[in-house]
Design an enzyme around this catalytic site. Structure first.
Site, PDB file in Angstrom:
ATOM      1  N   ARG A 128       9.893  -5.139  -9.399  1.00  0.00           N
ATOM      2  CA  ARG A 128       9.690  -6.410  -8.691  1.00  0.00           C
ATOM      3  C   ARG A 128       9.066  -7.428  -9.644  1.00  0.00           C
ATOM      4  O   ARG A 128       7.928  -7.230 -10.106  1.00  0.00           O
ATOM      5  CB  ARG A 128       8.748  -6.212  -7.488  1.00  0.00           C
ATOM      6  CG  ARG A 128       9.207  -5.178  -6.468  1.00  0.00           C
ATOM      7  CD  ARG A 128      10.207  -5.716  -5.457  1.00  0.00           C
ATOM      8  NE  ARG A 128      10.841  -4.612  -4.739  1.00  0.00           N
ATOM      9  CZ  ARG A 128      10.437  -4.155  -3.547  1.00  0.00           C
ATOM     10  NH1 ARG A 128       9.429  -4.722  -2.932  1.00  0.00           N
ATOM     11  NH2 ARG A 128      11.082  -3.167  -2.962  1.00  0.00           N
ATOM     12  N   GLU A 149       7.473  -9.989  -9.295  1.00  0.00           N
ATOM     13  CA  GLU A 149       6.548 -10.879  -8.594  1.00  0.00           C
ATOM     14  C   GLU A 149       5.348 -11.149  -9.488  1.00  0.00           C
ATOM     15  O   GLU A 149       4.728 -10.218  -9.983  1.00  0.00           O
ATOM     16  CB  GLU A 149       6.026 -10.202  -7.326  1.00  0.00           C
ATOM     17  CG  GLU A 149       7.042 -10.068  -6.234  1.00  0.00           C
ATOM     18  CD  GLU A 149       6.462  -9.291  -5.050  1.00  0.00           C
ATOM     19  OE1 GLU A 149       5.657  -9.857  -4.311  1.00  0.00           O
ATOM     20  OE2 GLU A 149       6.810  -8.098  -4.911  1.00  0.00           O
ATOM     21  N   ARG A 208      -2.797  -4.581  -5.034  1.00  0.00           N
ATOM     22  CA  ARG A 208      -1.772  -3.670  -4.523  1.00  0.00           C
ATOM     23  C   ARG A 208      -0.351  -3.983  -5.002  1.00  0.00           C
ATOM     24  O   ARG A 208       0.602  -3.449  -4.464  1.00  0.00           O
ATOM     25  CB  ARG A 208      -1.833  -3.629  -3.009  1.00  0.00           C
ATOM     26  CG  ARG A 208      -1.497  -4.941  -2.343  1.00  0.00           C
ATOM     27  CD  ARG A 208      -1.860  -4.913  -0.872  1.00  0.00           C
ATOM     28  NE  ARG A 208      -1.128  -5.963  -0.168  1.00  0.00           N
ATOM     29  CZ  ARG A 208      -0.320  -5.748   0.862  1.00  0.00           C
ATOM     30  NH1 ARG A 208      -0.127  -4.550   1.333  1.00  0.00           N
ATOM     31  NH2 ARG A 208       0.300  -6.751   1.433  1.00  0.00           N
ATOM     32  N   HIS A 209      -0.207  -4.821  -5.997  1.00  0.00           N
ATOM     33  CA  HIS A 209       1.127  -5.125  -6.516  1.00  0.00           C
ATOM     34  C   HIS A 209       1.302  -4.611  -7.941  1.00  0.00           C
ATOM     35  O   HIS A 209       0.435  -4.810  -8.786  1.00  0.00           O
ATOM     36  CB  HIS A 209       1.373  -6.637  -6.508  1.00  0.00           C
ATOM     37  CG  HIS A 209       1.648  -7.186  -5.147  1.00  0.00           C
ATOM     38  ND1 HIS A 209       0.642  -7.564  -4.296  1.00  0.00           N
ATOM     39  CD2 HIS A 209       2.816  -7.394  -4.498  1.00  0.00           C
ATOM     40  CE1 HIS A 209       1.185  -7.995  -3.162  1.00  0.00           C
ATOM     41  NE2 HIS A 209       2.493  -7.906  -3.248  1.00  0.00           N
ATOM     42  N   GLU A 267       0.492  -1.825   4.717  1.00  0.00           N
ATOM     43  CA  GLU A 267       1.862  -1.370   4.904  1.00  0.00           C
ATOM     44  C   GLU A 267       2.260  -0.433   3.770  1.00  0.00           C
ATOM     45  O   GLU A 267       2.068  -0.756   2.603  1.00  0.00           O
ATOM     46  CB  GLU A 267       2.765  -2.617   4.923  1.00  0.00           C
ATOM     47  CG  GLU A 267       4.227  -2.326   5.149  1.00  0.00           C
ATOM     48  CD  GLU A 267       5.044  -2.642   3.922  1.00  0.00           C
ATOM     49  OE1 GLU A 267       4.925  -3.741   3.379  1.00  0.00           O
ATOM     50  OE2 GLU A 267       5.794  -1.734   3.487  1.00  0.00           O
ATOM     51  N   SER A 309       8.478   0.223   4.937  1.00  0.00           N
ATOM     52  CA  SER A 309       9.206  -0.755   5.708  1.00  0.00           C
ATOM     53  C   SER A 309      10.577  -0.159   5.914  1.00  0.00           C
ATOM     54  O   SER A 309      11.166   0.387   4.979  1.00  0.00           O
ATOM     55  CB  SER A 309       9.276  -2.046   4.899  1.00  0.00           C
ATOM     56  OG  SER A 309       9.741  -3.082   5.704  1.00  0.00           O
ATOM     57  N   ARG A 353       0.982   3.371  -3.602  1.00  0.00           N
ATOM     58  CA  ARG A 353       0.223   2.871  -2.448  1.00  0.00           C
ATOM     59  C   ARG A 353      -0.213   3.999  -1.526  1.00  0.00           C
ATOM     60  O   ARG A 353      -1.321   3.991  -1.006  1.00  0.00           O
ATOM     61  CB  ARG A 353       1.068   1.874  -1.646  1.00  0.00           C
ATOM     62  CG  ARG A 353       1.029   0.501  -2.244  1.00  0.00           C
ATOM     63  CD  ARG A 353       1.413  -0.547  -1.207  1.00  0.00           C
ATOM     64  NE  ARG A 353       1.561  -1.843  -1.874  1.00  0.00           N
ATOM     65  CZ  ARG A 353       2.058  -2.924  -1.322  1.00  0.00           C
ATOM     66  NH1 ARG A 353       2.481  -2.877  -0.063  1.00  0.00           N
ATOM     67  NH2 ARG A 353       2.136  -4.041  -1.989  1.00  0.00           N
TER      68      ARG A 353
END
Lengths: 535, 535
Positions: free
Chosen positions: B307, B309, B315-316, B458, B461, B509
């Site tokens: 990712r 991002e 948490r990323h 979370e 998903s 996670r």
């Protein structure tokens, strides 16, 4: 498409404005009501005199409905086709199957119903309870559509050779289309599944070529051989992990994006990483070794490995699955080599004993010589291999590496002499191994390294690594490697590191060679090569 | 560095010219003879009167030597430190350990010897058989060096609280350095392993900050907590796979390099792929679904997910390990949701029952509230979650997604009400989910989708996916997605596809939240974020 996963899938473009949300809500409702999906669907003719009315047709798109009209579905129990046999004679069962083929013949329709690799014959014949509209509907359904079928298991007087369930057929009472296929298929499963021996006999016109298969992989993967290949591939991974876990290995995960394209970036993919660049790891080597220096003692990792080699051969991929392991030892790297040799023995035994059906399916289509191995495995010195080749007339220097044709020839010669498809060549020339390979203490021409072979092709390369920062620096310099680029690697050995050895296995190659297949694209579910990035 | 693996490691730059080979052979011989490695090595003083001569010193670099002088090493049997107890009192044993600390005190030297997470006290005292040179040598060895120690297991009158083996010590008789560490360590293991409660009490001067840890990961990973975290992480993977295999799931491998940056390329890494570009997969979604359309019925895959991002949060990560699964179902996606819920229950039970020691080690350093879960897991509708939040004063629209703070608050409220750290929120608003999510058949505002939470964050998903090409096309158009870019995805559903659902779990996670840790970099062995690509 928007992706999901653990990192805030909600941050994607999926989030809509309030206005768009309202429009969406309306549209969704419309979609939910509209039930004449698909122009491709076969429609049920309306006929009040249809005695089979309500026994066949198109199910509404399954959206997890819970209304009254769906209540009767939710508790329904299904049988698997593979379990249907004369033991269940005269029982009524539900199955969810694909329509493999259908053949209307007067007032009858014969269907082949398939669930994964199992098939059963279905029969529909006009009768007091089966209308001709029902038979017509069923016979018009496109191949590969998914159907819920209710029927009686009936013993047949004569074996049905064309189905895996040969002693029974299904006398169909209900027939509901769950998901219809387009009538025009880019390839037929029967063609894709045809034994190569037949294809060769009957000429090229029925051959499904590899690109057609790979372009339409979703269909191609439905053949019994492909169902088997990828189950067996899962088996190789499972055996690899189970054997190593039992031996005290810890699974680790190593990064695929790395900061330095070591050794000048040959065969390395470059990634745009924010304002800089990253590179895709060509192996988890550095990280396995760091785990050893960090006291994990014995580690393995299973993951993607990337090679930017522009090689369009039967055995090269640009992305493959690496089964890598690394292990510290006390005084001799043979402690590790033996563990790896025994790992292969256990894997071969596991495949042989637990994947008979899968091997049979592959054999049916591709033929297959059984894979032979010795227990414990045959270990030869590299120099003995060279000797065998020379006796066969090959000219090769002591410190030359083996060419691919030499390897294959050696495989045949060793098979003839020792009756094994698996063996280990130990003590490769130092000159043909990477800089981090430990030189042999006995003869400076050689190294503490080994390759392992299946059917004459290399499937593992490994060695004792240099665990001493100074010797490693010396060897890197000798190879002309930029020390700055491997600083992190060398630093890993500065704070005490046990002697260790390991190796890397290519998953797709192991499966290809175990099954005696001719192309690695057959054992990669979605293969990547210089010319293929899709699907 | 040159890499190895199944793809012709010999093709790399490792291959040397004949001339270079000869020079190399000479150099290697030289290196083999030279045995005063490392300026950092402590040298043995030559003294004819040393009664301990031949009982201590530096072993030559272990290169798998087999000569006469090494014969006595090869059969040597080692004990593990964790097995040393009063049961072995008065036995002589060999151990291979790291020197964690040493403290000279007059004619004695006390050492803490560590093997992985186990420690034992070693003692050396000048005597008739132990020379003062021996004691001096041992007390000068750098911390973290690896030593082969021979000694007698001796029961101690008073428990040694500073070691894991508290009822015995090792009376050292031989002491051989296998691999010496540099004397200056960038971090001390005792500091890196110190309980956070103590660090907070004693102020910042002894705190090892995160970047120092990660920059020197090989040392940092040697702490008992880190040894435990990554063993437990391996456990999560093992449990995930074992539970799913038992349930008939097949493991698959999906490509990381893909041809299209779907949805305009937001958060996607670009790879130079020969003369064109490729992209790193943000999830295995498409491929899992293709496997379902290809009749694999139930599949899972464990692998790297990328990712792009630019999020520097706790948490990323830009690269993490995805545990993904996909499963066909008959009529309702709850068939799948329940399987996933039960999977988590099995994983939590497995961790609780089989990883007690690891949890204890983490607790020692970081503290840890035990993880609570219900069996079967708690399932709430999204709208019930919204209700609970509103009752607590949060303003939130029916179709808004939960913000991260809302999720955390909801986690606390649910914990207070139901006493569980794990729960499922079902039926998310359609507007906040990806285009391929099946709209709810009952209420067009909602969808057949779910998130799963641990301690209010979370970790999964998932959803029922649209398995019908026409509805999928319609929904993609509605989201403004370029249909050309997702053609392969939509085509996968044109030849019959069963209804299916699934989800994706972030491994790091799960481990972070199960252990109640505060940063995902603690559960990624070599974490990647926008600012970190090394080591």
């Amino acid at each position: 498409m928007t992706v999901e996963g653990n990192q805030d899938p909600d941050q994607g473009s999926a989030t809509l404005s309030k206005k768009a949300q309202k429009k969406q809500a309306k549209d969704a409702l419309k979609a939910a009501k509209k039930d004449e999906r698909a122009a491709s669907q076969v429609q049920v003719e309306k006929d009040e005199n249809d005695v089979s009315s309500g026994k066949y047709g198109n199910l509404p798109l399954i959206r997890s409905q819970t209304g009254e009209e769906f209540a009767h579905l939710l508790g329904r129990e299904f049988h698997h086709v593979k379990d249907l046999s004369s033991k269940l004679a005269d029982t009524n069962v539900w199955v969810r199957v694909r329509l493999q083929t259908s053949r209307a013949k007067g007032k009858q329709c014969f269907l082949v119903l398939r669930e994964q690799s199992s098939t059963i014959q279905g029969i529909l014949a006009v009768s007091e309870t089966i209308s001709k509209q029902f038979v017509k509907f069923a016979s018009n359904i496109a191949k590969e559509s998914i159907i819920d079928v209710f029927g009686a298991v009936v013993t047949v007087p004569k074996k049905i050779d064309s189905c895996t369930q040969s002693d029974v057929e299904l006398s169909i009472k209900e027939f509901w289309v769950v998901s219809s296929s387009k009538p025009q298929l880019p390839l037929l499963i029967e063609d894709a599944a045809r034994p190569v021996s037949e294809v060769e006999q009957e000429g090229l016109n029925i051959k499904v070529n590899q690109d057609t298969r790979l372009d339409n992989r979703v269909l191609d993967l439905r053949t019994p051989a492909n169902q088997a290949i990828f189950r067996l591939e899962a088996g190789v991974c499972k055996l690899f992990r189970d054997v190593l876990s039992k031996n005290g290995f810890v699974e680790i995960h190593t990064p695929k994006m790395i900061s330095a394209a070591s050794e000048g970036g040959a065969n390395v993919f470059t990634v745009s990483y924010f304002k800089g660049n990253a590179y895709l790891a060509q192996s988890p080597q550095l990280y396995k070794q760091m785990a050893i220096a960090a006291d994990f003692d014995k580690v393995y990792t299973v993951g993607a490995v990337f090679r930017a080699e522009d090689s369009n051969t039967h055995r090269h991929l640009t992305e493959f699955v690496g089964l890598d392991l690394e292990m510290s030892f006390k005084y001799h790297y043979h402690e590790v080599m033996r563990v790896i040799g025994d790992l292969f023995t256990e894997m071969f035994k596991g495949l042989r004993d637990r994947y008979r059906e899968e091997m049979e399916a592959v054999k049916q289509q591709y033929g297959m010589e059984p894979f032979k191995f010795l227990e414990p495995p045959l270990i030869l010195n590299f120099s003995d291999g060279v000797k065998i080749l020379r006796e066969a007339g090959v000219q090769i220097g002591d410190e030359d590496d083996l060419s691919t044709p030499d390897e294959k020839l050696l495989g045949r010669l060793i098979k003839a002499k020792y009756d094994t498809d698996f063996y280990i060549l130990d003590k490769y020339p130092l000159a043909v191994r990477p800089f981090y390979t430990m030189p042999s203490p006995d003869d400076p021409k050689y190294s503490n390294s080994y390759d392992m072979f299946m059917r004459g092709e290399e499937i593992l390369s490994g060695a004792q690594r240099i665990h001493d920062a100074e010797l490693l620096t010396e060897r890197a310099k000798f190879h002309g490697i930029d020390l700055d680029k491997i600083k992190a690697y060398i630093d890993a050995f500065k704070y005490g590191c046990p002697p260790h050895a390991g190796g890397g296995i290519g998953l797709e190659r192991v499966v290809m060679l175990y099954l005696g297949l001719d192309n690695i694209r057959k054992t990669s579910m979605f293969p990547r090569d210089p010319k293929r990035l899709t699907p």
